[in-house]
Scaffold this motif. Structure first.
Motif, mmCIF file in Angstrom:
data_model
loop_
_atom_site.group_PDB
_atom_site.id
_atom_site.type_symbol
_atom_site.label_atom_id
_atom_site.label_comp_id
_atom_site.label_asym_id
_atom_site.label_seq_id
_atom_site.Cartn_x
_atom_site.Cartn_y
_atom_site.Cartn_z
ATOM 1 N N GLU A 46 0.826 -1.205 0.000
ATOM 2 C CA GLU A 46 0.000 0.000 0.000
ATOM 3 C C GLU A 46 0.865 1.262 0.000
ATOM 4 N N ARG A 100 3.016 2.169 2.087
ATOM 5 C CA ARG A 100 3.223 2.750 3.408
ATOM 6 C C ARG A 100 4.591 2.347 3.932
ATOM 7 N N CYS A 101 5.186 3.251 4.663
ATOM 8 C CA CYS A 101 6.539 3.041 5.166
ATOM 9 C C CYS A 101 6.485 2.136 6.389
ATOM 10 N N GLY A 119 4.308 4.022 8.862
ATOM 11 C CA GLY A 119 2.867 3.883 8.698
ATOM 12 C C GLY A 119 2.250 4.870 7.738
ATOM 13 N N LYS A 120 3.006 5.826 7.247
ATOM 14 C CA LYS A 120 2.472 6.852 6.351
ATOM 15 C C LYS A 120 2.800 6.503 4.903
ATOM 16 N N SER A 121 1.948 6.978 3.977
ATOM 17 C CA SER A 121 2.165 6.741 2.544
ATOM 18 C C SER A 121 3.372 7.560 2.071
#
Length: 745
Positions: free
Chosen positions: A140, A142-143, A163-165
């Motif tokens: 997705e 996401r990091c 957790g962020k794109s």
């Protein structure tokens, strides 16, 4: 060190203590339920499993053993001596075996967790220790992980991106080459490498290697800004070296050439392919074998040699002057391993310097050899240096002539004018030309022609003034003598001109008077001869009639001669009335006036370019009348007569015919009064027409001449003093014939 050795023992002690406590907790948890002895493991099994999971095999086995002992001890229905009951033993054995298996499995799981944790720890340590940035992304985008190096590169705090794109964190990367590479690696499951510039906030070059994996995408990021900057500097340096007009060469300490730029090719004539790998002595003159060892010794000591001027030999054998700057080249350990040599071609400047020296020497020699006085001043026009030639001529001292003191040696009448002219020349930086009288050391004033020029610097300012004073006294005296002689001559010319004008006037008056005085007897001779022939002709013998006719013809001819003489005399008294004239118009008028002379003949007349001129139209028309009349007269024997009127160039006009011509041996008689080259019986005329033409042309400041051959026609040329004022008129061609009384053109 001691704490690190006993730490595992303390940890083991804690695990076994926990195992004992869990066994006790199992018994405490069983008491409220008053379970029968047939199901002891219902309360013991979960705590045995917990002990094994927390402590491993040892603590799990200890908790299992303690629980079995608790069963025997706290269950009255089960005593040690009742243990021979086989079903009970089976159940106890199953419980113990279950505890052992659980402990063994828990120990394996513990070790797997430890190995996995160690692997994760080692991987994290590795990723945190590498110089490249590392980012792990899931499907997705996401990091899931980012090492500290990557966070620093991207301008983020450690842990902030998790957790962020990635497209939210770095929106500019989506449409960049980085985004394209990441999407391709993810979609095609291939490794992709890309290098590009990422703008703010990074403002740096990055090389990104994208590795797809089942978990997503792993990115290894290398900051290549420094390498790119180094490459750019290297490229710029290489470009500077290659584009330099100077020769830039590198060589090792043995004198073997390593690099050879385009400037060296231009200066020395050898290409890089011809020189790299060869010894530098190839371009050193044979008589300078000491130079290379000397330069190498200086380099080994670490010395830099600046602007060493010497000579070198080009490929074509020509000797050139060069200025060398030699610097040592050091390796990573700062050891001197070679030299860089920058050579500048000084041949032109050296030759110019030599030429300047020779020119200065010639100037000094010429100054000493010349009879003129050579002087120089500062930019303000004041003498600052000693001028021996001036002092020797005038007798002034060096102190007396300095500044403006040289003016004191001039004649008092010339001083103010000379000073003013010199001041204006200095102010306007213009050439200085004048004449003045200079007092010689013996007190005599000599006439001097003075010429001065400013010597300018590159920026246009005056560096100094230089000039000469030439003694022109003899010339001035000679000019004065010539002037006096000219005055006498002009006076004599005026007197002689007046005498000639008087004589001409008397001659013209005499000719006019004679012409008029001769007309009366001629009219009498002609008249009485005509009367005798008319009244007594039949009574007179034929011979007498012939004599009377001859007398009458001669009287008529004499009349024509008198008319010609009057016309010729009249030209001298008639004033010139010059204005702009179109010769083509005059020719048309003359041809119209002479139309009767063309009657019954086939005559082709061509009028070509006739440039406009300045002159008296009446007199110029008379020129064309006389010339065209002659052309028609002397071409009458031709079946087809051809006459051409045109201009040979911008100043000369001509009339050409195809008549009988004449012998050029007698051309000098053509323009004399009453001169004829043909007999009167063949062609009529008084012999005055060409004389009139010549006089008119001479009065216009021109000349007239003729070219001809017997029976091949003649061409008469004439010029006028003033050049044509405008463009030639258009060509015209006119053919006139008469046949049966009808004229066609």
């Amino acid at each position: 060190m001691q704490d690190s050795l006993f730490a595992p023992l303390r940890l083991a002690r804690h695990r076994y203590l926990a195992a004992i406590l869990l066994a006790i907790a199992a018994q405490v948890a069983r008491a409220p339920f008053h379970l029968t002895s047939t199901l002891p493991f219902i309360t013991y099994a979960p705590l045995v499993l917990m002990s094994a999971l927390l402590g491993g095999f040892g603590p799990g086995l200890l908790t299992t053993t303690l629980c079995v002992l608790e069963i025997f001890y706290f269950s009255p229905a089960l005593s040690f001596f009742a243990a021979n009951d086989w079903p009970v033993l089976q159940r106890l054995g199953a419980f113990f075996a279950t505890g052992v298996v659980i402990s063994v499995l828990a120990e394996g799981l513990k070790r797997d967790r430890a190995r996995l944790s160690e692997s994760h720890r080692n991987t994290s340590v590795f990723l945190e220790s590498i110089s490249d940035g590392f980012i792990a992304l899931n499907h997705e985008w996401r990091c899931t992980y980012m090492n500290a190096t990557a966070a620093k590169m991207m301008g983020r705090k450690s842990g902030e991106p998790l957790g962020k794109s990635v497209w939210e964190l770095w929106p500019q990367a989506s449409d960049s080459r980085f985004g394209v590479a990441c999407r391709r690696a993810m979609s095609e499951n291939v490794t992709v490498q890309v290098e590009a510039f990422y703008p703010g906030p990074c403002d740096a070059w990055f090389e990104v290697r994208c590795y797809p994996s089942p978990a997503g995408l792993s990115l290894f990021i290398t900051d290549t800004t420094q390498r790119k900057s180094g490459e750019e500097k290297s490229r710029l340096f290489t470009s500077i070296v290659e584009r330099s007009d100077d020769a830039i060469i590198s060589k090792n300490l043995d004198g073997i050439i390593v690099t050879w730029n385009a400037g060296a090719e231009r200066i020395y004539g050898y290409t890089s392919e011809e020189m790299v790998g060869r010894h530098i002595s190839l371009i050193i003159p044979n008589e300078r074998p000491y130079e290379l060892p000397m330069l190498i010794d200086d380099l080994r000591r670490g010395a830099k040699i600046d602007h060493y001027e010497t000579e070198r030999v080009r490929k074509d054998g020509m000797r050139i002057f060069v200025s060398l700057t030699v610097s040592p080249i050091r390796d990573a350990q700062q050891r001197i391993v070679g030299a860089s040599v920058i050579g500048r071609d000084m041949t032109d400047s050296k030759l110019a310097e030599r030429a300047l020296g020779m020119s200065e020497q010639r100037y000094r020699s010429l100054t000493l050899a010349t009879s003129q006085i050579v002087w120089n001043t500062d930019p303000q026009g004041e003498m600052r240096e000693d001028l021996p030639m001036w002092r020797e001529f005038t007798g002034q001292t060096s102190e007396e002539l300095k500044g403006q003191g040289w003016i004191d040696a001039l004649h008092p009448v010339d001083r103010e004018r000379t000073a003013d002219l010199w001041s204006r020349s200095v102010s306007s930086r213009s050439l200085y030309h004048t004449e003045f009288r200079l007092r010689r050391h013996d007190g005599e004033y000599r006439h001097m022609a003075v010429h001065g020029v400013p010597v300018l610097e590159r920026d246009g300012t005056i560096r100094e003034w230089v000039g000469t004073c030439a003694d022109i006294t003899d010339r001035v005296l000679a000019e004065e003598e010539v002037r006096k002689l000219n005055e006498k001559l002009e006076k004599r010319v005026v007197e002689r001109t007046a005498e000639l004008e008087t004589a001409n006037q008397e001659l013209e008056a005499f000719a006019y008077s004679v012409s008029h005085d001769l007309r009366a007897p001629l009219r009498a001779v002609d008249g009485f001869s005509r009367i005798l022939l008319e009244d007594y002709g039949p009574q007179l013998p034929n011979e007498a009639q012939h004599y009377l006719q001859v007398a009458r013809d001669n009287a008529l001819q004499m009349g024509d001669l008198i008319d010609g003489l009057l016309a010729f005399s009249h030209l001298g008294r008639q004033p010139l009335r010059k204005r702009t004239v179109a010769p083509a118009d005059l020719v048309r008028q003359v041809l119209e006036d002479l139309r009767l002379e063309q009657t019954g003949r086939r005559v082709e007349i061509t009028v070509g370019n006739l440039p406009v001129c300045e002159g008296d139209p009446l007199l110029l028309k008379q020129v064309f009348v006389n010339l065209l009349s002659n052309a028609l007269k002397y071409s009458r024997t031709r079946e087809n007569a051809h006459i051409e009127i045109a201009a040979a160039d911008s100043t000369a006009y001509y009339v050409r015919d195809n008549g009988v011509g004449f012998d050029m041996r007698y051309a000098d008689k053509l323009f004399g009064v009453f001169e004829r080259l043909h007999r009167v019986g063949e062609y009529e005329g008084a012999g005055v027409g060409l004389a009139i033409v010549q006089r008119i042309v001479h009065r216009h400041g021109g000349r007239v001449w003729a070219e001809a051959a017997v029976n091949q026609g003649a061409t008469f040329y004439f010029t006028l003093a003033q050049a044509p004022a405008c463009e030639p008129s258009p060509d015209e061609s006119l053919r006139v014939e008469e046949s049966g009384g009808e004229v066609t053109a």
